[in-house]
Design an enzyme around this catalytic site. Sequence first.
Site, PDB file in Angstrom:
ATOM      1  N   ASP A  67     -10.625  47.976  51.889  1.00  0.00           N
ATOM      2  CA  ASP A  67     -12.052  48.010  51.576  1.00  0.00           C
ATOM      3  C   ASP A  67     -12.210  48.540  50.145  1.00  0.00           C
ATOM      4  OD1 ASP A  67     -14.767  47.873  51.706  1.00  0.00           O
ATOM      5  OD2 ASP A  67     -14.980  49.033  53.542  1.00  0.00           O
ATOM      6  N   GLU A 120     -24.650  51.164  54.031  1.00  0.00           N
ATOM      7  CA  GLU A 120     -23.555  52.143  54.014  1.00  0.00           C
ATOM      8  C   GLU A 120     -24.086  53.577  54.050  1.00  0.00           C
ATOM      9  OE1 GLU A 120     -20.014  51.062  51.801  1.00  0.00           O
ATOM     10  OE2 GLU A 120     -20.905  49.147  51.285  1.00  0.00           O
TER      11      GLU A 120
HETATM   12  C1  BGC Z   1     -17.915  47.728  52.533  1.00  0.00           C
HETATM   13  C2  BGC Z   1     -17.371  46.475  53.162  1.00  0.00           C
HETATM   14  C3  BGC Z   1     -17.611  45.310  52.260  1.00  0.00           C
HETATM   15  C4  BGC Z   1     -17.050  45.581  50.898  1.00  0.00           C
HETATM   16  C5  BGC Z   1     -17.287  44.467  49.913  1.00  0.00           C
HETATM   17  C6  BGC Z   1     -17.443  47.893  51.136  1.00  0.00           C
HETATM   18  O1  BGC Z   1     -18.081  48.962  50.526  1.00  0.00           O
HETATM   19  O2  BGC Z   1     -17.504  48.832  53.296  1.00  0.00           O
HETATM   20  O3  BGC Z   1     -17.949  46.271  54.418  1.00  0.00           O
HETATM   21  O4  BGC Z   1     -17.027  44.173  52.818  1.00  0.00           O
HETATM   22  O5  BGC Z   1     -17.618  46.738  50.367  1.00  0.00           O
HETATM   23  O6  BGC Z   1     -18.589  44.412  49.521  1.00  0.00           O
HETATM   24  C1  BGC Z   2     -20.956  47.110  46.074  1.00  0.00           C
HETATM   25  C2  BGC Z   2     -20.730  46.878  47.522  1.00  0.00           C
HETATM   26  C3  BGC Z   2     -19.761  47.849  48.002  1.00  0.00           C
HETATM   27  C4  BGC Z   2     -20.156  49.257  47.636  1.00  0.00           C
HETATM   28  C5  BGC Z   2     -19.064  50.209  47.972  1.00  0.00           C
HETATM   29  C6  BGC Z   2     -21.372  48.505  45.843  1.00  0.00           C
HETATM   30  O1  BGC Z   2     -21.555  48.713  44.502  1.00  0.00           O
HETATM   31  O2  BGC Z   2     -21.935  46.246  45.625  1.00  0.00           O
HETATM   32  O3  BGC Z   2     -20.266  45.591  47.767  1.00  0.00           O
HETATM   33  O4  BGC Z   2     -19.693  47.724  49.366  1.00  0.00           O
HETATM   34  O5  BGC Z   2     -20.412  49.377  46.286  1.00  0.00           O
HETATM   35  O6  BGC Z   2     -19.528  51.358  48.571  1.00  0.00           O
END
Ligand code: BGC
Ligand code: BGC
Length: 860
Positions: free
Chosen positions: A339, A539
């Site tokens: 991830d 998130e």
């Molecule tokens: C998230 C994932 C996601 C990835 C890409 C991460 O922060 O936990 O679920 O697929 O970013 O965007």
């Molecule tokens: C991105 C997400 C990713 C996240 C990580 C963001 O800046 O756009 O895709 O999941 O950071 O926590």
Amino acid sequence: MQLVFRDRRVSIKRAFTTAGALVCAFTVASACSADVKPTPTDGVHSAVVHPDAWPKVKWPFAHDAALEQRVKSLLAKMSDEDKVGQIIQADIASVTPDEVRKYRLGSILAGGNSKPGGKLSGGKAWLELSDAFYHASVDTSDGGLGIPVLFGVDAVHGHNDVVGATIFPQNSALGAMRDPALVAEIAAATAEEARATGINWTFAPTLTVPQDDRWGRAFEGYSEDPAVVASYAAAVVEGLQGKPGSADFLDNAHVIASAKHFVGDGSTKDGKDQGDAEVSEENLRDVASAGYPPAIAAGVQTVMASFSSWNGEKMSGHKGLLTDVLKGRMDFQGFVVGDWNGHGQVPGCTNEDCPQAINAGMDMFMAPDSWRGLYKNTLAEVKSGVIPMSRLDDAVSRILRVKMRLGLFDKGSPSSQISDNPSYALGSPEHRAIARRAVRETLVLLKNHNGILPLNPKQRILVAGDGADNIPKQSGGWTLTWQGTGITNADFPNGQSIWGGIHEQVVAAGGTAQLSVDGKYTQKPDVAIVVYGENPYAEFQGDIPNLLFSPGDSSNLDMIKRLRAQGIPVVSVFLSGRPLWVNPEINASNAFVAAWLPGSEGGGVADVILRTAAGAIDHDFHGKLAYSWPRTAVQTPLNVGQKNYNPQFAFGYGLTYKDKDTLGTLSEVSGVKDSVVAPGLYLQRGKPVTGLALQLTGADGTSVDEVVAPARSRDGSIRITAIDYQAQEDARRVEWSGAGAASVALHAASKLDQDRQTNGDVLLVTTMKVDALAPGKISLAVACGDKCGASVPLDAMLAALPKGEWLRVGVPLKCFREAGADMTKIDVPFRLQSAAKATLSIARVALGTDVDKLVACPTH
Ligand code: BGC
Ligand code: BGC
């Protein structure tokens, strides 16, 4: 041994019928339990696994000698550089097609905020971008092997990154349908829209089993119940990828799926995102991992490792679970992707360096912005043997196999594979119809006093609330932007708001409908529909300390009560990613519908809550709670099957029009004792939040602590006064005399860990106004102890701001990390220092993602 599924036979049976023979894993875990050995760690919280105690799964693809030969001969031609490039995935915001060519990167992704050309875009721009990266990857002009690139996005509720896509209900809504077949249709439609833009990989399905609704990602899970999640896993994987062995498997209308986040992402203590799952191995296996065996048996091609830990050990570096359980016992033969810089959280690792993850079984690093350093270090570790060649070869082979199954080597550019079937297009009527059907099935009726629903559409209907005509709000996080914020209805050319749907049907039936966000009307309505709920988040930005709905803001409740006092019955339509404590709102309303986050087809709500013009009921309520609804705001975790289970509305609850509603008045005691501060909020309405204090430091170096405005430093070089912004004295004016560097700072009583937020591209956002400014140095800094800290210059940016205008100015947290701050132990989250003569006003300081002015990190 205890089997969690034991008392859930009904849902499990459903899993069998939809996923068919593929769910043999579950036959193992339930019916064939003789095969499962008890876990010696039962009840003991250790991070050691016993693979033999986990379900045995069968990978659905037979050994393919031709494919293996092809992988072998390609691998034999690859240099160490080729191989290391292959296991690295960079983000489109930080990599160019030419760099993909040069470094021979195996994959790219578009994170939630990464767009073609950096802006919200429709299908055409995405397709062009896909083509550009594809062509760069197969360019062999400098002697490369030309291995085509995989392009992944988070198409998690439809192809949600792209303007014009069909936005399906979020997963927590889909759980309420208990309809795997419809979930499969949604997945297939999502895959078709992704392929229409050249994308061949989605980071879905999320197979999390959220155990604590305070978690900001609860809405990404289908249910708190492992059996519901398990019953959907094969359906969604087959919808996205096609059925293994059938002609449509990974054809031009399907994409690679990613089961995520392996494992325990939804089991973390207190629902903390990226936290620690402090549960037994048995619990991890039976609850958190329930969706994986059916997904693997359905041939899921990739699995994403979780950010979270299990009993203190980061999943991204957990060999026992990634290698021994997932790839060994569960026979997963696809590849494991990390991830977003998740590997950097493994002890001893950084975002740029982590052999531990690869050696533990990760096959591809998601290294959005860190890929350059990671490439260099990983290559050195391969050459020195820290990463064994056998491990690297295994990782690369797994990636190549997936690419070959997808036909990536043989099918040409993304645009040359676009289907001529018009129903596969972004936002096609066929896809929107599926989404609307899903909306109808997901609605859960919690209260319907005196059968007020369904409403007669021939009446005068008031539609109120800030969710009524608000497609972003009804769609939630992971919609066009990462947080689902900063967008408007205009960004959904193919969408309809809930108001839009109601209005259309009421007018067609000969009634009248009025939209009014604040509930004020021109002519007294017969009934009011009030649409309100959570604002979008994703998130950790969505983590909350308790299940209170909109603490400190009673405007919705007040509006409902006001309407009732005027003799107008109220139907509440509640938008949320998770159950929240809303007993006062339920009491105040005549009917209450949990509408979750329905997505772009708001018309589905009207379909169910209104009668037809002829008075018939076309669509009854189907939805049954897939998450237990709490009795108080502190009743967490709350999950079906737990001891002393006593929810307000139990798992499985949901009224239909045939039911008699016997709901009495609910308790309005929330149970919340302290006013808990939202994490990431530092200064609000001009005042520091609990746990923080204001400090002024003069040019002479002396400080005044715990300042309350008005105040000044001893030498008079800096002064602070209270001023009005939106309310009385809700902001502070800070005046610097220019006599030397003086600062205003926020000090935290205990250290703040901003590591997650820094990793996630979050900003330090100051709501401020420039009143007057002379030339001179101004900087924004954070500190992490006496000798630790970093600052970012602001003078040029501030000088360019319009005077006298309130703006949200954002500095990426990662600028501070890059400049040397240790973001895990911040004790001064904000210090504004100026040597210049200046007057600046400040109303709010918080972490966030929405700004008017973004400051770029200084280059070192
Ligand atoms: C998230 C994932 C996601 C990835 C890409 C991460 O922060 O936990 O679920 O697929 O970013 O965007
Ligand atoms: C991105 C997400 C990713 C996240 C990580 C963001 O800046 O756009 O895709 O999941 O950071 O926590």
